[in-house]
Design an enzyme around this catalytic site. Structure first.
Site, short mmCIF file in Angstrom:
data_model
loop_
_atom_site.label_atom_id
_atom_site.label_comp_id
_atom_site.label_asym_id
_atom_site.label_seq_id
_atom_site.Cartn_x
_atom_site.Cartn_y
_atom_site.Cartn_z
N LYS A 115 0.79 -1.24 0.04
CA LYS A 115 -0.01 -0.11 0.14
C LYS A 115 0.89 1.40 0.03
O LYS A 115 0.38 2.31 -0.45
CB LYS A 115 -0.97 -0.08 1.37
CG LYS A 115 -2.30 -0.94 1.02
CD LYS A 115 -3.18 -0.52 2.06
CE LYS A 115 -4.53 -1.45 2.00
NZ LYS A 115 -5.44 -1.49 2.87
N LYS A 197 -4.21 -12.30 -7.65
CA LYS A 197 -5.62 -12.46 -7.03
C LYS A 197 -6.69 -11.49 -7.48
O LYS A 197 -6.27 -10.17 -7.91
CB LYS A 197 -5.41 -12.07 -5.51
CG LYS A 197 -6.45 -12.28 -4.61
CD LYS A 197 -6.16 -11.88 -3.24
CE LYS A 197 -7.21 -11.37 -2.76
NZ LYS A 197 -7.47 -10.71 -1.34
N LYS A 200 -10.56 -6.15 -5.33
CA LYS A 200 -11.53 -5.09 -5.56
C LYS A 200 -11.08 -3.91 -6.03
O LYS A 200 -11.86 -3.17 -6.58
CB LYS A 200 -12.58 -5.07 -4.42
CG LYS A 200 -11.85 -4.52 -2.98
CD LYS A 200 -12.98 -4.61 -2.11
CE LYS A 200 -12.17 -4.53 -0.83
NZ LYS A 200 -13.06 -4.50 0.46
#
Ligand code: TRP
Length: 331
Positions: A115, A197, A200
């Site tokens: 992040k 993966k 979202k």
């Protein structure tokens, strides 16, 4: 343990729309715990602000996440469903646990590293101490099990380290939680880059199927799914795209890989992709219908939020006052 039942605790961020990866990997399995465990499911809005949010969207998604939990089968009478910021004990315990968490431990968290690369202009302290707030969520409820996707395993392990360190200094404070990693969660991959993966936050909308996508969108996304240059539907380690579609199909139909191979024997990828799209859309239709009913009734959702927060706060306060007593805070 609470009220003689083992405790299960999990949280979902109200940021971004939930995907079929979230659904198959985690939420779909949540309702299975409701009878055996005392279950808490939290919409973690305080975690969400570690990256910048548009206020109106955060608010809308908080309602939507709660509605989705229920639409996916969580009974609000059997589970405690609530919003994290409604129970101030979470942030209070987080400060205390910050003092029992090492800089080096937090520096090793892979989610922090990812992040901080993705949001290089906003590497704030909250992003860094995110796992401490998550540990507080878990430890406040004397949690036994934490059902999460594999990406959260490292955070639950850090939580265990924090609990062990605290318990060593102040015995019998926290229950030691175990992660329960859903075996499907690691398997649902992006439809466009099937070695990654399904996420979202993916920028390519074709890579991700959302729980609230309509049937045409779902079928279109599966039609465009990246596969390989072969034509026959069969499992092989290097056929990531086909393997992913087989996994998704298997989750929705309960069929094994062998059964799927037999079903599509002599047929091409086109037929298979259509079948996966239809199975997915059909399975999501009742979830979407329930969601639409719930989201139209804000007042009802607010009643549930209030009830959930009161239930959660009751247990949270007990743990928090025990912690403060042990630390030597004057009560
Ligand atoms: N960090 C989790 C995620 O991003 C969400 C979360 C917050 C959580 N608190 C939690 C999950 C406590 C399990 C238990 O998916």
């Amino acid at each position: 343990m609470l009220d003689n039942k083992k405790v299960s605790y999990s949280g979902v961020q109200p940021s971004g729309n939930l995907t079929i990866g979230n659904y198959l990997g985690a939420i779909k399995n949540f309702s299975a715990y409701s009878d055996e465990y005392k279950c808490f499911y939290c919409v973690v809005d305080s975690h969400a602000i570690t990256v910048r949010q548009v206020p109106a969207e955060l608010r809308r998604r908080t309602y939507e996440t709660l509605a989705l939990y229920i639409a996916c089968g969580l009974d609000p009478d059997k589970n405690t469903l609530y919003v994290q910021s409604h129970v101030p004990a979470h942030t209070e315990l987080a400060w205390i646990l910050n003092c029992f968490t090492m800089f080096g431990e937090l520096s090793r968290m892979t989610q922090f590293k990812d992040k901080s690369e993705r949001h290089a202009d906003n590497v704030n302290a909250g992003l860094f101490t995110y796992p401490v707030l998550m540990a507080s969520d878990i430890l406040l409820y004397q949690t036994d099990v934490v059902p999460v996707g594999v990406d959260q395993k490292q955070h639950v392990e850090l939580c265990r380290n924090i609990a062990a360190r605290f318990n060593q200094l102040y015995p019998d404070t926290f229950t030691m939680p175990e992660p329960i990693i859903s075996k499907d969660s690691m398997k649902i991959a992006s439809l466009q880059e099937p070695t990654k993966k399904m996420s979202k936050s993916d920028e390519n909308v074709n890579a991700v199927v959302y729980i609230l996508d309509d049937k045409d969108t779902i079928i279109r996304k599966f039609k465009r799914a990246v596969t390989d240059s072969e034509t026959c539907v069969r499992y092989a380690p290097e056929k990531h795209g086909i393997n992913n579609l087989m996994t998704i199909y298997s989750c929705y139909t309960g069929k094994t890989f062998e059964e799927i191979e037999r079903e599509f024997d002599g047929k091409g990828y086109g037929d298979f992709k259509l079948a996966v799209g239809e199975a997915c859309a059909d399975a999501l239709a009742p979830v979407q219908q329930k969601f639409n009913e719930l989201i139209a009734d804000k007042a009802y959702l607010e009643t549930l939020m209030k009830k959930g927060a009161e239930e959660a706060a009751y247990y949270a306060r007990k743990t928090l006052s025990k912690v403060k007593r042990k630390l030597g805070f004057v009560q």
